[in-house]
Motif scaffolding. Structure first.
Motif, PDB file in Angstrom:
ATOM      1  N   ILE A  59       0.866  -1.173   0.000  1.00 26.57           N
ATOM      2  CA  ILE A  59       0.000   0.000   0.000  1.00 26.57           C
ATOM      3  C   ILE A  59       0.900   1.220   0.000  1.00 26.57           C
ATOM      4  O   ILE A  59       1.767   1.352   0.861  1.00 26.57           O
ATOM      5  CB  ILE A  59      -0.914   0.007   1.243  1.00 26.57           C
ATOM      6  N   SER A  60       0.709   2.091  -0.981  1.00 26.14           N
ATOM      7  CA  SER A  60       1.530   3.288  -1.057  1.00 26.14           C
ATOM      8  C   SER A  60       0.659   4.535  -0.901  1.00 26.14           C
ATOM      9  O   SER A  60      -0.567   4.466  -0.947  1.00 26.14           O
ATOM     10  CB  SER A  60       2.310   3.320  -2.369  1.00 26.14           C
ATOM     11  N   VAL A  61       1.320   5.663  -0.731  1.00 31.41           N
ATOM     12  CA  VAL A  61       0.644   6.920  -0.439  1.00 31.41           C
ATOM     13  C   VAL A  61       0.665   7.813  -1.669  1.00 31.41           C
ATOM     14  O   VAL A  61       1.686   7.924  -2.357  1.00 31.41           O
ATOM     15  CB  VAL A  61       1.343   7.636   0.744  1.00 31.41           C
ATOM     16  N   LEU A  62      -0.469   8.458  -1.938  1.00 31.63           N
ATOM     17  CA  LEU A  62      -0.544   9.424  -3.030  1.00 31.63           C
ATOM     18  C   LEU A  62       0.124  10.721  -2.587  1.00 31.63           C
ATOM     19  O   LEU A  62      -0.132  11.208  -1.482  1.00 31.63           O
ATOM     20  CB  LEU A  62      -2.004   9.730  -3.379  1.00 31.63           C
ATOM     21  N   THR A  63       0.973  11.272  -3.438  1.00 30.97           N
ATOM     22  CA  THR A  63       1.632  12.528  -3.096  1.00 30.97           C
ATOM     23  C   THR A  63       1.442  13.591  -4.170  1.00 30.97           C
ATOM     24  O   THR A  63       1.535  14.777  -3.880  1.00 30.97           O
ATOM     25  CB  THR A  63       3.147  12.313  -2.895  1.00 30.97           C
ATOM     26  N   ARG A  64       1.176  13.188  -5.394  1.00 31.58           N
ATOM     27  CA  ARG A  64       1.066  14.149  -6.491  1.00 31.58           C
ATOM     28  C   ARG A  64      -0.355  14.698  -6.603  1.00 31.58           C
ATOM     29  O   ARG A  64      -1.331  13.961  -6.524  1.00 31.58           O
ATOM     30  CB  ARG A  64       1.466  13.490  -7.810  1.00 31.58           C
ATOM     31  N   ARG A  65      -0.443  15.997  -6.821  1.00 32.84           N
ATOM     32  CA  ARG A  65      -1.746  16.647  -6.952  1.00 32.84           C
ATOM     33  C   ARG A  65      -2.554  16.048  -8.096  1.00 32.84           C
ATOM     34  O   ARG A  65      -3.773  15.892  -7.993  1.00 32.84           O
ATOM     35  CB  ARG A  65      -1.551  18.143  -7.164  1.00 32.84           C
ATOM     36  N   ALA A  66      -1.902  15.689  -9.166  1.00 33.39           N
ATOM     37  CA  ALA A  66      -2.593  15.121 -10.328  1.00 33.39           C
ATOM     38  C   ALA A  66      -3.320  13.826  -9.965  1.00 33.39           C
ATOM     39  O   ALA A  66      -4.403  13.552 -10.491  1.00 33.39           O
ATOM     40  CB  ALA A  66      -1.604  14.869 -11.460  1.00 33.39           C
ATOM     41  N   ASP A  67      -2.738  13.036  -9.072  1.00 28.71           N
ATOM     42  CA  ASP A  67      -3.395  11.802  -8.642  1.00 28.71           C
ATOM     43  C   ASP A  67      -4.668  12.100  -7.845  1.00 28.71           C
ATOM     44  O   ASP A  67      -5.669  11.405  -7.977  1.00 28.71           O
ATOM     45  CB  ASP A  67      -2.447  10.954  -7.800  1.00 28.71           C
ATOM     46  N   PHE A  68      -4.626  13.138  -7.002  1.00 27.21           N
ATOM     47  CA  PHE A  68      -5.810  13.525  -6.245  1.00 27.21           C
ATOM     48  C   PHE A  68      -6.902  14.036  -7.179  1.00 27.21           C
ATOM     49  O   PHE A  68      -8.079  13.720  -7.012  1.00 27.21           O
ATOM     50  CB  PHE A  68      -5.465  14.598  -5.209  1.00 27.21           C
ATOM     51  N   LEU A  69      -6.521  14.828  -8.179  1.00 27.01           N
ATOM     52  CA  LEU A  69      -7.497  15.348  -9.136  1.00 27.01           C
ATOM     53  C   LEU A  69      -8.100  14.218  -9.963  1.00 27.01           C
ATOM     54  O   LEU A  69      -9.295  14.235 -10.268  1.00 27.01           O
ATOM     55  CB  LEU A  69      -6.847  16.388 -10.048  1.00 27.01           C
ATOM     56  N   ALA A  70      -7.295  13.236 -10.319  1.00 32.92           N
ATOM     57  CA  ALA A  70      -7.801  12.095 -11.081  1.00 32.92           C
ATOM     58  C   ALA A  70      -8.798  11.300 -10.233  1.00 32.92           C
ATOM     59  O   ALA A  70      -9.841  10.865 -10.735  1.00 32.92           O
ATOM     60  CB  ALA A  70      -6.652  11.205 -11.530  1.00 32.92           C
ATOM     61  N   ALA A  71      -8.508  11.123  -8.953  1.00 32.33           N
ATOM     62  CA  ALA A  71      -9.414  10.387  -8.071  1.00 32.33           C
ATOM     63  C   ALA A  71     -10.750  11.111  -7.935  1.00 32.33           C
ATOM     64  O   ALA A  71     -11.795  10.480  -7.769  1.00 32.33           O
ATOM     65  CB  ALA A  71      -8.781  10.202  -6.693  1.00 32.33           C
ATOM     66  N   ASN A  72     -10.727  12.422  -8.049  1.00 32.42           N
ATOM     67  CA  ASN A  72     -11.961  13.204  -7.942  1.00 32.42           C
ATOM     68  C   ASN A  72     -12.919  12.901  -9.083  1.00 32.42           C
ATOM     69  O   ASN A  72     -14.115  13.137  -8.967  1.00 32.42           O
ATOM     70  CB  ASN A  72     -11.637  14.696  -7.892  1.00 32.42           C
ATOM     71  N   ARG A  73     -12.432  12.370 -10.178  1.00 31.72           N
ATOM     72  CA  ARG A  73     -13.292  12.010 -11.312  1.00 31.72           C
ATOM     73  C   ARG A  73     -13.806  10.575 -11.192  1.00 31.72           C
ATOM     74  O   ARG A  73     -14.500  10.100 -12.080  1.00 31.72           O
ATOM     75  CB  ARG A  73     -12.526  12.190 -12.626  1.00 31.72           C
ATOM     76  N   GLY A  74     -13.466   9.898 -10.101  1.00 28.11           N
ATOM     77  CA  GLY A  74     -13.871   8.508  -9.906  1.00 28.11           C
ATOM     78  C   GLY A  74     -15.172   8.388  -9.129  1.00 28.11           C
ATOM     79  O   GLY A  74     -15.998   9.302  -9.107  1.00 28.11           O
ATOM     80  N   LEU A  75     -15.329   7.265  -8.467  1.00 30.90           N
ATOM     81  CA  LEU A  75     -16.532   6.942  -7.710  1.00 30.90           C
ATOM     82  C   LEU A  75     -16.501   7.660  -6.364  1.00 30.90           C
ATOM     83  O   LEU A  75     -15.466   7.700  -5.696  1.00 30.90           O
ATOM     84  CB  LEU A  75     -16.584   5.425  -7.492  1.00 30.90           C
TER      85      LEU A  75
END
Length: 126
Positions: free
Chosen positions: A3-19
């Motif tokens: 299990i790893s940790v998200l650190t990049r803003r782009a990953d957080f923004l991409a997750a916002n388009r998910g479920l």
């Protein structure tokens, strides 16, 4: 399972388009990440409280995710927990139960209905 940790803003923004699955204490966002394993991120805004309150909430979320993701986490998905006002004083055991419920819902592909647009705001170009 790593299990790893998200650190990049782009990953957080991409997750916002998910479920999206909301509960009184938090919102869980899940999105496939193209085979990068189970990853998680935590966001608590300044609207929630001062730094002491936000850091306490982040520590609680981190512990919840460390306990729940090995068993209930979706493989090759990003999981982002967004703190809500109700999570400040919410019982830790209750939040753990709610997290396992929303992880099961996300595994079934069930999410909350889409949010309505904010009043007076223009849609952002993507």
């Amino acid at each position: 399972m790593t299990i790893s940790v998200l650190t990049r803003r782009a990953d957080f923004l991409a997750a916002n388009r998910g479920l999206r699955n909301a509960r009184p204490g938090f919102v869980l966002l899940t999105r496939p990440n193209d085979g990068q394993g189970v990853r998680f991120g935590i966001t608590v805004t300044k609207k929630i409280g001062n730094a002491v309150v936000r850091n306490r909430m982040k520590r609680r979320f981190r512990e919840l995710l460390r306990g729940a993701l090995p068993e209930h986490g979706l493989p090759d998905h990003d999981h982002v927990l967004i703190g809500r006002e109700g999570g400040r004083d919410r019982d830790f055991a209750q939040m753990g139960k709610e997290l396992s419920i929303v992880l099961k819902q996300a595994a079934e592909g069930k999410g909350d209905p889409a949010r309505r647009p904010r009043r007076g705001s223009k849609p952002r170009p993507r």
